[in-house]
Design an enzyme around this catalytic site. Structure first.
Site, PDB file in Angstrom:
ATOM      1  N   TYR A   1      -7.657   5.865  -9.953  1.00 27.50           N
ATOM      2  CA  TYR A   1      -8.068   6.998  -9.115  1.00 27.50           C
ATOM      3  C   TYR A   1      -6.805   7.683  -8.597  1.00 27.50           C
ATOM      4  CZ  TYR A   1      -7.883   2.730  -6.229  1.00 27.50           C
ATOM      5  OH  TYR A   1      -7.531   1.522  -5.681  1.00 27.50           O
ATOM      6  N   ASP A   2      -6.995   8.717  -7.780  1.00 25.66           N
ATOM      7  CA  ASP A   2      -5.874   9.541  -7.303  1.00 25.66           C
ATOM      8  C   ASP A   2      -5.186  10.282  -8.459  1.00 25.66           C
ATOM      9  OD1 ASP A   2      -6.377   8.591  -4.748  1.00 25.66           O
ATOM     10  OD2 ASP A   2      -4.790   7.086  -4.810  1.00 25.66           O
TER      11      ASP A   2
ATOM     12  N   MET B   1      -5.636   0.663 -10.228  1.00 30.23           N
ATOM     13  CA  MET B   1      -6.036   1.742  -9.307  1.00 30.23           C
ATOM     14  C   MET B   1      -6.359   3.012 -10.092  1.00 30.23           C
ATOM     15  SD  MET B   1      -3.535   1.104  -6.044  1.00 30.23           S
ATOM     16  CE  MET B   1      -1.979   0.944  -6.903  1.00 30.23           C
TER      17      MET B   1
ATOM     18  N   GLU C   1       4.004  -0.119  -4.157  1.00 29.63           N
ATOM     19  CA  GLU C   1       3.684   1.137  -4.851  1.00 29.63           C
ATOM     20  C   GLU C   1       4.898   2.075  -4.838  1.00 29.63           C
ATOM     21  OE1 GLU C   1      -0.048   2.824  -3.576  1.00 29.63           O
ATOM     22  OE2 GLU C   1      -0.997   0.882  -3.535  1.00 29.63           O
TER      23      GLU C   1
ATOM     24  N   GLY D   1       0.840  -1.202   0.000  1.00 29.63           N
ATOM     25  CA  GLY D   1       0.000   0.000   0.000  1.00 29.63           C
ATOM     26  C   GLY D   1       0.869   1.243   0.000  1.00 29.63           C
TER      27      GLY D   1
END
Ligand SMILES: *[C@@H]1O[C@H](CO)[C@@H](O)[C@H](O)[C@H]1NC(C)=O
Ligand SMILES: *[C@@H]1O[C@H](CO)[C@@H](O)[C@H](O)[C@H]1NC(C)=O
Ligand SMILES: *[C@@H]1O[C@H](CO)[C@@H](O)[C@H](O)[C@H]1NC(C)=O
Ligand SMILES: *[C@@H]1O[C@H](CO)[C@@H](O)[C@H](O)[C@H]1NC(C)=O
Ligand SMILES: *[C@@H]1O[C@H](CO)[C@@H](O)[C@H](O)[C@H]1NC(C)=O
Length: 472
Positions: A218-219, A216, A153, A111
Site C-alpha cells: 500500500y502507499d 506493505m 523503513e 515505522g
C-alpha cells in the site's frame, strides 16, 4: 503444500474455560497503531477494543530506538508502561491472549515516523548492533511479548547509506540468534517498491532469517504526488509510467516471490485506510486527474491526505453526493464528491486480494491497521467488518468471539448438561458444559471449521471422515 488443519484444529480451552479457539490455516497479522488511543470520539481505540479472536498475530506499533544508547525504548512510556502511574498498554496488549491463547503478541520497532537514519547508525557498527540486540530480548520478556517485528523503513533509503543492505542482514542474523533460543519470532515489515527492494534487501537471505515477511502492499499513491492515484491498486493502470511503473500489489508480490521469498513466509499487507486528494477541478475526477492538495483531515485520524476506513464509510453512509467508481485496473474503489477524491479498500477489493493470497498459497494477510476498521460498526452490522471478512476468506470460519459467544447459564439438574464436557448438536455444532460457582451450568456454543466435525471421543474438531456419520 503447507501442512494445513489436521491436528492444528484442536479445540483449545482457555484457562477461563469460556473461549474455544481453533488454529488458523493462514495468518491474519493485525497491526495496532497504539496512538489511536488519543483519537477523539468514536475514533478512540484502546487496547481492549481489539478483538484478538480474529487475529493470529497481534503487533503493537511502535517501540523506538534511543538515539544515544541505541537500545530499544518505549515510544510513549506513559501509555505503554505501568511505570510512574502509566497505562501499561504493552502488558494489557499481551493479556489479550487470555481471549485467544493461540495468538502471538509481537512488538514492532520503527515505522515510517522513526525514519531510517538512527537505524542506519545503529546497524553500522558491531558494538552498537550488539548493544541493541542485547536490549531487545529482556525488553520483550519483561512484558511477555512472543516476538519482534523490525520495521526499519528502510535500509539504504531516507538518509540511509548503501552499506545498510549488508548491515541489515547482520542485524537480522544477530537478532535471530538472540531471539530463537527463547522461541521468540522475528518478522519485518518490508517495502513494496521495486527500486527500494533492489537497494535495501538481499531477499533470499532476508527471507531465510525471518519467520514472516509483512509486505506493505500500500502507499503506492498519495498526496505527495500532483495527480490522483490509488493507495493500493491491484493491477497496473495504462497511464502508469516513469517512477510509478510497477506500483501495484500484483507486481510487488510477484517481485518478492521471483527474487527468492518463499510464498509460505509472506503475509500480504491489506490497508484498512485510503489516501486522498483535493481535485484541482471537480469535473476531472478519474485516475491521473490533477490534484495538487491532500484531502482535508478526517475527524478521527486528523491527518491530511489520509482517511481511515471508518472515516470513509461514515462519510459515505451519512453524507450525500459521493460517486463510487470501481476500476478494472485498480480492482478497488475510489470515491469522489465535489473536490474530495479518495482511493481505498472495501469488502470487495479485499476479496480480490484475499483470492491472491489463497492462489499463491501465501502465509496469510497482514492488515494495517485494525483501529481504522469500522470497529464501532457505525456503517456495518457487526464490529470489525473488514477484519472479519479477511479472517473468513482465509480461514473459512469465524472463531467464536467473546461477544457473539456469551455463555448462557442453565439451572442445576437440567438435561442439557449431564456432566461437564462437550456435547454434539450435529456434526459441526457443539456446546461445552461447565459447572458454575453456584451449581448452575455454563453453556457455550461452538462450531467446527469447514471439512471438520466434532469428535466427542477425542473432544476435538477432526476431519469429518474420521467422525462416524459425518464424512462423505
Ligand atoms: C536524539 O533525539 C532527540 C529527541 O528527538 C533530539 O532532540 C536529538 O537531537 C537527537 N540526537 C541525535 C544525536 O540525533
Ligand atoms: C523519479 O525518480 C527519480 C530518481 O529516484 C527522481 O530523481 C525524480 O525526482 C522522480 N520524479 C518524480 C516526478 O517523482
Ligand atoms: C500479475 O503479475 C504476474 C507476474 O508478474 C503477471 O504475469 C500477470 O500478468 C500480472 N497480472 C496482471 C493482471 O497484470
Ligand atoms: C465528511 O468529511 C468532511 C471532511 O472531513 C466533513 O467536513 C464532513 O462533515 C463529513 N461528513 C460526514 C457525513 O461525516
Ligand atoms: C484422522 O485421519 C487422519 C488422516 O486420515 C489420521 O492420520 C488420524 O489418525 C485420524 N484421527 C483419528 C482420531 O482417527
Amino acid at each position: 503444500m503447507r501442512s494445513i488443519l489436521v491436528l492444528g484444529i484442536l479445540v483449545f480451552l482457555a484457562s477461563t474455560g469460556f473461549e474455544a479457539v481453533t488454529a488458523a490455516k493462514r495468518n491474519v497479522v493485525c497491526y495496532y497503531g497504539s496512538w489511536a488511543v488519543y483519537r477523539p470520539g468514536d475514533g478512540k481505540f484502546d487496547v481492549e477494543d481489539i478483538d484478538p479472536t480474529i487475529c493470529t498475530h497481534l503487533i503493537f506499533g511502535f517501540a523506538a530506538l534511543d538515539n544515544q544508547t541505541y537500545k530499544i525504548v518505549a515510544f510513549d512510556p506513559w501509555n505503554d508502561l505501568y511505570d510512574d502511574g502509566g497505562r501499561g498498554a504493552y502488558e494489557r496488549f499481551v493479556a489479550l491472549k487470555n481471549k485467544n491463547p493461540e495468538a502471538k503478541a509481537l512488538l514492532a520497532i520503527g515505522g515510517w515516523n522513526e525514519g531510517s537514519v538512527k537505524y542506519s547508525y545503529m546497524a553500522s557498527q558491531p558494538e552498537r548492533r550488539r548493544g541493541f540486540v542485547d536490549s531487545v530480548v529482556p525488553f520483550l520478556q519483561k512484558y511477555g511479548f512472543d516476538g519482534f517485528d523490525m520495521d526499519w523503513e528502510y535500509p539504504t533509503q531516507r538518509g540511509g547509506v548503501a552499506e545498510d543492505r549488508e548491515n541489515f542482514i547482520e542485524l537480522l542474523r544477530e537478532l535471530k540468534a538472540a531471539l530463537s533460543p527463547h522461541g521468540l519470532l522475528l518478522t519485518c515489515a518490508v517495502s513494496p517498491g521495486e527500486q527500494v527492494i533492489d537497494e535495501a534487501y538481499d531477499i533470499p537471505i532476508v527471507a531465510e532469517l525471518l519467520d514472516y515477511i509483512n509486505l506493505m502492499a500500500y502507499d503506492y499513491h498519495g498526496a505527495w504526488e500532483q495527480f490522483t492515484g490509488h493507495n493500493a491498486p491491484l493491477y497496473p493502470h495504462p497511464l502508469d509510467d516513469g517512477n510509478v511503473t510497477n506500483f501495484n500489489v500484483n507486481y510487488s508480490l510477484n517481485y518478492w516471490i521471483s527474487n527468492g521469498a518463499p510464498p509460505s513466509k509472506i503475509n500480504l499487507g491489506l490497508p484498512f485506510y485510503g489516501r486522498g486528494f483535493m481535485l484541482d477541478d471537480p469535473l476531472e475526477n478519474g485516475p491521473y486527474a490533477p490534484a495538487s492538495k491532500p484531502i482535508v483531515p478526517g475527524p478521527y485520524s486528523r491527518t491530511e491526505g489520509f482517511w481511515g476506513y471508518n472515516e470513509i464509510c461514515i462519510n459515505q453512509t451519512f453524507g450525500t453526493g459521493w460517486t463510487v467508481v470501481r476500476n478494472e485496473y485498480y480492482q478497488a474503489p475510489y470515491a469522489f464528491k465535489d473536490e474530495y477524491w479518495i482511493g481505498y479498500d472495501d469488502y470487495d477489493s479485499l476479496t480480490e486480494k484475499l483470492k491472491l493470497i489463497n492462489m499463491y498459497d501465501l502465509a496469510g494477510a497482514m492488515v494495517w491497521s485494525i483501529e481504522t476498521d469500522d470497529f464501532r460498526h457505525k456503517c456495518h452490522s457487526r464490529p470489525f467488518p473488514l477484519l472479519h471478512h479477511v479472517w473468513e476468506e482465509l480461514n473459512g470460519e469465524v472463531v467464536p468471539c467473546v461477544d457473539c459467544n456469551t455463555p448462557t447459564a442453565y439451572p442445576p439438574g437440567n438435561e442439557k448438561c449431564p456432566h461437564e464436557g462437550y456435547f454434539a448438536i450435529d456434526c459441526t455444532h457443539y456446546y461445552l458444559c461447565q459447572l458454575g460457582p453456584d451449581g448452575e451450568w455454563i453453556v457455550s456454543d461452538f462450531s467446527c471449521p469447514p471439512g471438520t466435525a466434532i469428535n466427542i471421543d477425542t473432544q476435538q474438531c477432526d476431519h469429518d471422515y474420521n467422525v462416524s456419520g459425518c464424512g462423505a
